[in-house]
Design a protein around this motif. Structure first.
Motif, PDB file in Angstrom:
ATOM      1  N   TRP A  54      56.052  55.461  41.810  1.00 46.91           N
ATOM      2  CA  TRP A  54      55.899  56.767  41.229  1.00 46.91           C
ATOM      3  C   TRP A  54      57.329  57.435  41.165  1.00 46.91           C
ATOM      4  CZ3 TRP A  54      51.493  59.185  39.006  1.00 46.91           C
ATOM      5  CH2 TRP A  54      50.099  58.071  39.234  1.00 46.91           C
ATOM      6  N   TYR A  55      57.625  58.007  39.960  1.00 47.93           N
ATOM      7  CA  TYR A  55      59.048  58.381  39.936  1.00 47.93           C
ATOM      8  C   TYR A  55      58.937  59.805  38.878  1.00 47.93           C
ATOM      9  CZ  TYR A  55      58.638  55.879  35.411  1.00 47.93           C
ATOM     10  OH  TYR A  55      58.361  55.352  34.338  1.00 47.93           O
ATOM     11  N   SER A  56      60.106  60.170  38.757  1.00 51.65           N
ATOM     12  CA  SER A  56      60.247  61.331  37.865  1.00 51.65           C
ATOM     13  C   SER A  56      60.996  60.733  36.808  1.00 51.65           C
ATOM     14  CB  SER A  56      61.243  62.498  38.435  1.00 51.65           C
ATOM     15  OG  SER A  56      61.698  63.416  37.432  1.00 51.65           O
ATOM     16  N   LYS A  57      60.405  61.027  35.483  1.00 51.54           N
ATOM     17  CA  LYS A  57      60.901  60.611  34.344  1.00 51.54           C
ATOM     18  C   LYS A  57      62.003  61.460  33.825  1.00 51.54           C
ATOM     19  CE  LYS A  57      56.621  58.558  32.283  1.00 51.54           C
ATOM     20  NZ  LYS A  57      55.673  58.680  31.098  1.00 51.54           N
ATOM     21  N   SER A  58      62.099  62.638  34.172  1.00 56.73           N
ATOM     22  CA  SER A  58      63.261  63.613  33.878  1.00 56.73           C
ATOM     23  C   SER A  58      64.302  63.199  34.612  1.00 56.73           C
ATOM     24  CB  SER A  58      62.571  64.982  34.087  1.00 56.73           C
ATOM     25  OG  SER A  58      62.404  65.173  35.288  1.00 56.73           O
ATOM     26  N   LEU A  59      64.371  62.733  35.917  1.00 60.87           N
ATOM     27  CA  LEU A  59      65.368  62.634  36.781  1.00 60.87           C
ATOM     28  C   LEU A  59      66.059  61.287  36.193  1.00 60.87           C
ATOM     29  CD1 LEU A  59      66.958  62.981  39.206  1.00 60.87           C
ATOM     30  CD2 LEU A  59      65.341  61.773  40.687  1.00 60.87           C
ATOM     31  N   LEU A  60      65.134  60.262  35.706  1.00 53.61           N
ATOM     32  CA  LEU A  60      65.818  59.060  35.406  1.00 53.61           C
ATOM     33  C   LEU A  60      66.611  59.168  34.120  1.00 53.61           C
ATOM     34  CD1 LEU A  60      63.203  56.157  36.149  1.00 53.61           C
ATOM     35  CD2 LEU A  60      64.890  56.850  37.602  1.00 53.61           C
ATOM     36  N   GLY A  89      55.763  60.031  36.460  1.00 57.29           N
ATOM     37  CA  GLY A  89      55.333  58.630  35.785  1.00 57.29           C
ATOM     38  C   GLY A  89      54.970  57.795  37.097  1.00 57.29           C
ATOM     39  N   VAL A  90      54.525  56.693  36.589  1.00 52.65           N
ATOM     40  CA  VAL A  90      54.266  55.453  37.553  1.00 52.65           C
ATOM     41  C   VAL A  90      54.506  54.200  36.768  1.00 52.65           C
ATOM     42  CG1 VAL A  90      51.793  55.718  36.635  1.00 52.65           C
ATOM     43  CG2 VAL A  90      52.452  54.348  39.094  1.00 52.65           C
ATOM     44  N   GLY A  91      55.246  53.215  37.581  1.00 46.51           N
ATOM     45  CA  GLY A  91      55.620  52.107  37.121  1.00 46.51           C
ATOM     46  C   GLY A  91      54.805  50.763  37.857  1.00 46.51           C
ATOM     47  N   ALA A  92      54.652  49.824  37.038  1.00 42.62           N
ATOM     48  CA  ALA A  92      54.270  48.520  37.882  1.00 42.62           C
ATOM     49  C   ALA A  92      55.168  47.944  38.704  1.00 42.62           C
ATOM     50  CB  ALA A  92      53.935  47.416  37.066  1.00 42.62           C
ATOM     51  N   LEU A  96      49.056  61.637  35.432  1.00 45.12           N
ATOM     52  CA  LEU A  96      47.894  60.961  34.960  1.00 45.12           C
ATOM     53  C   LEU A  96      47.811  60.146  33.705  1.00 45.12           C
ATOM     54  CD1 LEU A  96      44.677  60.261  35.884  1.00 45.12           C
ATOM     55  CD2 LEU A  96      43.997  62.523  34.940  1.00 45.12           C
ATOM     56  N   ALA A  97      48.428  60.784  32.706  1.00 46.13           N
ATOM     57  CA  ALA A  97      48.704  60.147  31.405  1.00 46.13           C
ATOM     58  C   ALA A  97      49.646  58.848  31.429  1.00 46.13           C
ATOM     59  CB  ALA A  97      49.349  60.951  30.448  1.00 46.13           C
ATOM     60  N   SER A  98      50.343  58.920  32.627  1.00 49.06           N
ATOM     61  CA  SER A  98      51.163  57.685  32.763  1.00 49.06           C
ATOM     62  C   SER A  98      50.297  56.595  33.356  1.00 49.06           C
ATOM     63  CB  SER A  98      52.368  58.100  33.678  1.00 49.06           C
ATOM     64  OG  SER A  98      53.113  57.052  34.004  1.00 49.06           O
ATOM     65  N   ALA A  99      49.617  56.833  34.304  1.00 44.49           N
ATOM     66  CA  ALA A  99      48.700  56.042  34.960  1.00 44.49           C
ATOM     67  C   ALA A  99      47.687  55.551  33.985  1.00 44.49           C
ATOM     68  CB  ALA A  99      47.909  56.860  36.251  1.00 44.49           C
ATOM     69  N   GLN A 100      47.186  56.227  33.341  1.00 45.85           N
ATOM     70  CA  GLN A 100      46.253  55.622  32.291  1.00 45.85           C
ATOM     71  C   GLN A 100      46.885  54.638  31.322  1.00 45.85           C
ATOM     72  OE1 GLN A 100      42.366  57.550  30.748  1.00 45.85           O
ATOM     73  NE2 GLN A 100      43.773  57.858  29.035  1.00 45.85           N
ATOM     74  N   GLU A 101      47.948  55.135  30.875  1.00 47.06           N
ATOM     75  CA  GLU A 101      48.890  54.009  30.117  1.00 47.06           C
ATOM     76  C   GLU A 101      48.978  52.811  30.677  1.00 47.06           C
ATOM     77  OE1 GLU A 101      52.846  54.195  27.218  1.00 47.06           O
ATOM     78  OE2 GLU A 101      52.509  55.837  28.493  1.00 47.06           O
ATOM     79  N   TYR A 112      34.148  56.745  43.972  1.00 43.72           N
ATOM     80  CA  TYR A 112      33.873  57.690  42.767  1.00 43.72           C
ATOM     81  C   TYR A 112      35.188  57.927  42.015  1.00 43.72           C
ATOM     82  CZ  TYR A 112      33.125  62.007  40.280  1.00 43.72           C
ATOM     83  OH  TYR A 112      32.996  63.015  39.196  1.00 43.72           O
ATOM     84  N   ALA A 113      36.371  57.957  42.700  1.00 38.95           N
ATOM     85  CA  ALA A 113      37.757  58.146  41.914  1.00 38.95           C
ATOM     86  C   ALA A 113      38.077  56.646  41.470  1.00 38.95           C
ATOM     87  CB  ALA A 113      38.788  58.875  42.745  1.00 38.95           C
ATOM     88  N   TYR A 114      39.120  56.534  40.501  1.00 42.75           N
ATOM     89  CA  TYR A 114      39.607  55.405  40.018  1.00 42.75           C
ATOM     90  C   TYR A 114      41.052  55.567  40.331  1.00 42.75           C
ATOM     91  CZ  TYR A 114      40.393  50.941  37.715  1.00 42.75           C
ATOM     92  OH  TYR A 114      40.381  49.877  37.585  1.00 42.75           O
ATOM     93  N   THR A 115      41.674  54.864  41.205  1.00 39.38           N
ATOM     94  CA  THR A 115      42.994  55.000  41.580  1.00 39.38           C
ATOM     95  C   THR A 115      43.929  54.077  40.838  1.00 39.38           C
ATOM     96  OG1 THR A 115      42.375  55.921  43.806  1.00 39.38           O
ATOM     97  CG2 THR A 115      44.537  55.099  43.576  1.00 39.38           C
ATOM     98  N   ILE A 116      44.992  54.501  40.211  1.00 42.20           N
ATOM     99  CA  ILE A 116      46.096  53.584  40.020  1.00 42.20           C
ATOM    100  C   ILE A 116      47.107  53.637  41.007  1.00 42.20           C
ATOM    101  CG2 ILE A 116      47.590  53.204  38.092  1.00 42.20           C
ATOM    102  CD1 ILE A 116      44.627  53.110  37.107  1.00 42.20           C
ATOM    103  N   TYR A 117      47.547  52.460  41.436  1.00 39.42           N
ATOM    104  CA  TYR A 117      48.597  52.377  42.439  1.00 39.42           C
ATOM    105  C   TYR A 117      49.945  51.900  41.619  1.00 39.42           C
ATOM    106  CZ  TYR A 117      44.542  52.510  45.721  1.00 39.42           C
ATOM    107  OH  TYR A 117      43.552  52.747  46.528  1.00 39.42           O
ATOM    108  N   GLY A 118      50.890  52.291  42.419  1.00 40.20           N
ATOM    109  CA  GLY A 118      52.318  51.786  41.613  1.00 40.20           C
ATOM    110  C   GLY A 118      53.443  52.459  42.490  1.00 40.20           C
TER     111      GLY A 118
END
Length: 478
Positions: free
Chosen positions: A190-196, A329-332, A406-411, A182-188
């Protein structure tokens, strides 16, 4: 399959210093007791088929639903059940709903007794083994649901509304579909954009950049990575697509197919050595091997580590501890070197939260109808807003303001295009993936108790044992 390819940076990686254990049930009780028959099951009578009731649901029969109470909670399912009652008012007060993390412990006795629920979210550390369920003929073929008109557009079948790859994940052999994710999962990663941004850092697109960033972070008193050390089968969420990126999709296919030398591929060696380097250079948060998934995520939220391998459920699961300015955020997976077979941006994305309708359920048509409702736009948007995850419905985000993660994952998913991989080991061979490869091999390597070479040998040994085990049903990529 022969593995003779060489990779440029593989030798450079050699410059390195050269869950507690969670038990994943194997459903032995189910294997021993379940007969797979359905002759004695007293199922409710079919209802009258119509445009509003394409699955011929009994409009007054009760419904028994069990939801895994994990990162997504169960409120989304309750909301969909309310829609079910609206569609079939005579079922009001007859919906039995329960949520648990002990899926196998709670439900194996019910399968054995021939009284399973009508719909199950078979997820979590104690999920039931799909291979066993399928081989023991315990599940309903969901093709009738998939061929039914979708809730929003009667001119479209349910199957035609799903994201790419979701339907195939529910197949084991043949055309039957036994599981609907049912869910659609983006794996990767994960990090804090503000911390970077605070430190003037950028997400590393190459492994050399990753090591350089981790070294700089260490000087600032920040670890590069953390992960659930008690449940180290989270590591593959970024490690498996890293392997595929280095060596191509066929490397993961060989692993899924339990091929004799799959874990000896150069790409596996390179990926293992790269991850081991994180440990050898002290870039893993101290104490990580003793952390569970919540503890590691809290440490990450607190800025003690930059990166954590995870799935897109993490935003909802950490919402109570994530600072307001975290900007998740999430990165590849970073590129190893120019010899990688797949481009930067390659990710693992696939169906999550696997739902099943037991063959011996009292009201299997009701279970399928609830899934049809869940795959409508209203329930999907409710799911997205409640749990910060995409659903397997191809769409549903229109007009919604998505949270940062989620916005980062979809992008990330959109940018990946066709460069999306979907390892099947975790649903074909649950015990092999979690308890053996995850905990006993990868967990030991990342805790510094096993070398990459030893880890590769251990993984291959576990895979070979599973391949030779006549009690385990085998599956292969088509």
């Amino acid at each position: 399959m022969g593995f003779t390819s060489e990779f440029g940076r593989r030798d450079l990686v050699k410059r390195t210093a050269a869950i507690g254990l969670i038990s994943v049930p194997t459903m032995t009780a189910l294997s021993a007791c379940a007969t797979g028959g359905g002759d004695d099951t007293k199922q409710v009578e079919k209802g009258k088929k119509s445009a509003k009731n394409p699955l011929a649901v009994n409009e007054s029969a009760g419904l028994d639903v069990v939801i895994f109470d994990g990162g997504f909670g169960d409120e989304y399912a309750k909301a969909a059940q309310a829609e079910y009652v609206k569609a079939f008012p005579k079922t009001d007060g007859k919906i039995k709903h329960s949520a648990t993390q002990k899926i196998q412990a709670k439900l194996a006795p019910r399968f054995n007794g021939g009284t399973p629920p009508d719909l199950i979210d078979n997820s979590g550390a104690e999920q039931m083994d799909f291979g066993t369920l399928v081989s023991k003929d315990q599940l309903t073929d969901l093709r009738e649901l998939l061929d039914a008109p979708s809730l929003d557009d009667p001119n479209k079948k349910v199957r035609d509304t799903l994201r790419s790859g979701v339907l195939e994940m529910g197949q084991f052999e043949g055309e039957e579909v036994w599981v609907l994710y049912y869910a659609y999962t983006i794996y990767g990663v994960w990090y804090s954009k503000s911390l970077l941004a605070k430190h003037g850092w950028e997400y590393p697109q190459t492994w050399d950049e990753m090591l350089k960033l981790c070294a700089e972070a260490k000087k600032q008193g920040i670890a590069g990575w953390t992960y659930p050390g008690k449940y180290p089968y989270y590591l593959p969420f970024s490690l498996y697509p890293f392997i595929a990126k280095i060596g191509g999709r066929e490397t993961l296919d060989a692993i899924d197919n339990l091929e004799p030398n799959a874990w000896k591929h150069d790409a596996v060696k390179a990926a293992f050595e790269a991850y081991h380097e994180l440990q050898a250079k002290g870039y893993i948060l101290k104490g990580t091997p003793g952390l569970d998934h919540i503890q590691s995520q809290v440490a990450w939220n607190e800025g003690k580590a930059l990166f954590i391998p995870n799935g897109s459920w993490v935003e909802n699961e950490t919402k109570k501890t994530t600072p307001k300015n975290f900007d998740m955020g999430v990165g590849a997976p970073s590129s190893l070197d120019s010899g990688d077979k797949l481009p930067y941006g390659t990710i693992w994305a696939s169906g999550g939260e696997p739902f099943i309708v037991p063959k011996n359920a009292k009201n299997p048509r009701g279970g399928m109808e609830l899934l049809r409702i869940m795959l409508g736009t209203k329930s999907t948007q409710n799911f997205i807003q409640q749990v910060s995850s995409l659903s397997s419905l191809n769409g549903g985000t229109e007009g919604l303001r998505l949270p940062p993660g989620l916005a980062s994952a979809q992008e990330l998913w959109k940018k990946a295009g066709d460069n999306v991989v979907n390892p099947r080991l975790q649903d074909w061979y649950v015990t092999l993936q979690k308890e053996k490869i995850g905990v006993a091999a990868l967990g030991e390597m990342m805790a510094g108790r096993m070398s990459p070479k030893e880890c590769m040998a251990k993984c291959q040994k576990f895979a070979d044992e599973t391949a030779k085990d006549s009690a385990v049903k085998k599956y292969r990529h088509k």
